[in-house]
Each structure stands twice: as C-alpha cells, then as structure tokens.
Design a protein around this motif. Structure first.
Motif, PDB file in Angstrom:
ATOM      1  N   MET A  78       0.877  -1.350  -0.140  1.00  0.00           N
ATOM      2  CA  MET A  78      -0.001   0.009   0.056  1.00  0.00           C
ATOM      3  C   MET A  78       0.800   1.053  -0.045  1.00  0.00           C
ATOM      4  N   GLU A  82       0.568   4.082  -3.082  1.00  0.00           N
ATOM      5  CA  GLU A  82      -0.059   5.188  -2.679  1.00  0.00           C
ATOM      6  C   GLU A  82       1.069   6.222  -3.081  1.00  0.00           C
ATOM      7  N   ARG A 109      -5.381  -0.660   8.258  1.00  0.00           N
ATOM      8  CA  ARG A 109      -4.843   0.162   6.708  1.00  0.00           C
ATOM      9  C   ARG A 109      -5.806  -0.261   5.739  1.00  0.00           C
ATOM     10  N   ALA A 113      -7.924   2.726   3.738  1.00  0.00           N
ATOM     11  CA  ALA A 113      -7.785   2.551   2.468  1.00  0.00           C
ATOM     12  C   ALA A 113      -9.118   2.543   1.364  1.00  0.00           C
TER      13      ALA A 113
END
Length: 180
Positions: A78, A82, A109, A113
């Motif tokens: 992630m 990102e 998380r 997200a």
C-alpha cells in the motif's frame, strides 16, 4: 521444515484451473512470502490488483534489511502504491491478496484505504483480525461494510504453503520482537 524444503514445495505447488485468478495471485503472494522468509522476516507476501493487472507486490520487511515495525507485506504494498499513484482517489475495483490473514494493523490500513476486496490464503489464528472484526470499534466496522473480505479460492497445496511460509520463522521473529 527447512527453508530448502519449503522452496522445493513451492516449486511443486499444483494449479487449480477452476480458481485460476486467485491461484495466480496467490502464487505471486507466496513467492513474496518465501523471499521474506529467506531474509529472516515473517513469511508473508501480498499483491495488489485492479481488474486483473498486478500493480504492486511486496513482502514482510520488519527485520530485513533493518528493523521497521510497520513494514508488514500489506503495508509495503500500500505504501508503494500510494506513493506512485497519488491521483488514485478510490480503491473500488482493487483487490489485495495476502498470503496470511491480515493482522489488526494491516486490516485497519486496508479498511481505511478502502480496498474493495481483501483476500487471504491462510488463516492466522493467533494474530489475524478478519475473524475478529466484530470486535472493532463501530467506526471501523462501518468502514468494513464497503468491502468484500475473506479467504481466496486457491488449491489446498498453495493454502498450506502460505501457512508454512508464515510459520517457518514465526517463533524466531516473535523472540526478536519480544526482546526489543
């Protein structure tokens, strides 16, 4: 079981044609888990896919190359995604598949997200959060309503490999954490 035996087992994992997509993604996640285990980390791997194209993959890196408590496989994937794609404002259509059930930190998380689908190969009965999500605070449970979360459809041999890759360094990694 040794790492060499685990490597040989990975080479012998059989495909299940009826679950081709998850099986292929699971193979990527398990390859990452194997590399993590070879480096002395928890043997966990993850892969991020929007509509069939892999856009990120990674492995647990808590202990190697140096200690970073937040570098679980899901976090690695992630973070990289990102950082590379700040223009993506919705994770609808994205699937994150991990070799082992996400821990509480990673699960939160993925909820925050908004990853639409979260799949895992093997359950983590000691530290996994998916089966305990009803104990999350109400706000986190509400976030989870927009997501599909559950086990990936993979062969039994791949599911067992994912669990074994996680377990191979588990005691040593726990000792390293507890001694900090």
């Amino acid at each position: 079981m040794t790492l060499q035996e685990l490597e040989a087992r990975f080479a012998a994992v059989t495909a299940e044609p009826e679950h081709y997509h998850d099986q292929q993604l699971g193979m990527v996640a398990c390859q990452e888990a194997l590399v993590a285990a070879q480096r002395g980390n928890y043997g966990v791997g993850a892969v991020l896919v929007p509509r069939g194209t892999v856009v990120g993959q990674g492995q647990n890196s808590v202990f190697y190359p140096h200690f970073r408590s937040d570098l679980h496989a899901e976090m690695v994937v992630m973070n990289a995604f990102e950082d590379r794609h700040p223009e993506v404002d919705s994770m609808r259509g994205y699937t994150l598949l991990c070799s082992i059930e996400p821990c509480p930190m990673c699960f939160a998380r993925l909820l925050a997200a908004g990853v639409e689908t979260v799949k895992f190969l093997a359950e983590d009965t000691w530290g996994g959060m998916v089966s305990h999500r009803q104990h999350l605070p109400a706000a986190w449970q509400q976030l989870g309503l927009r997501q599909a979360i559950g086990r990936a459809e993979v062969s039994d041999s791949l599911r067992q490999f994912a669990l074994d890759a996680f377990l191979i360094n588990l005691d040593a990694c726990r000792q390293r954490l507890w001694s900090r």
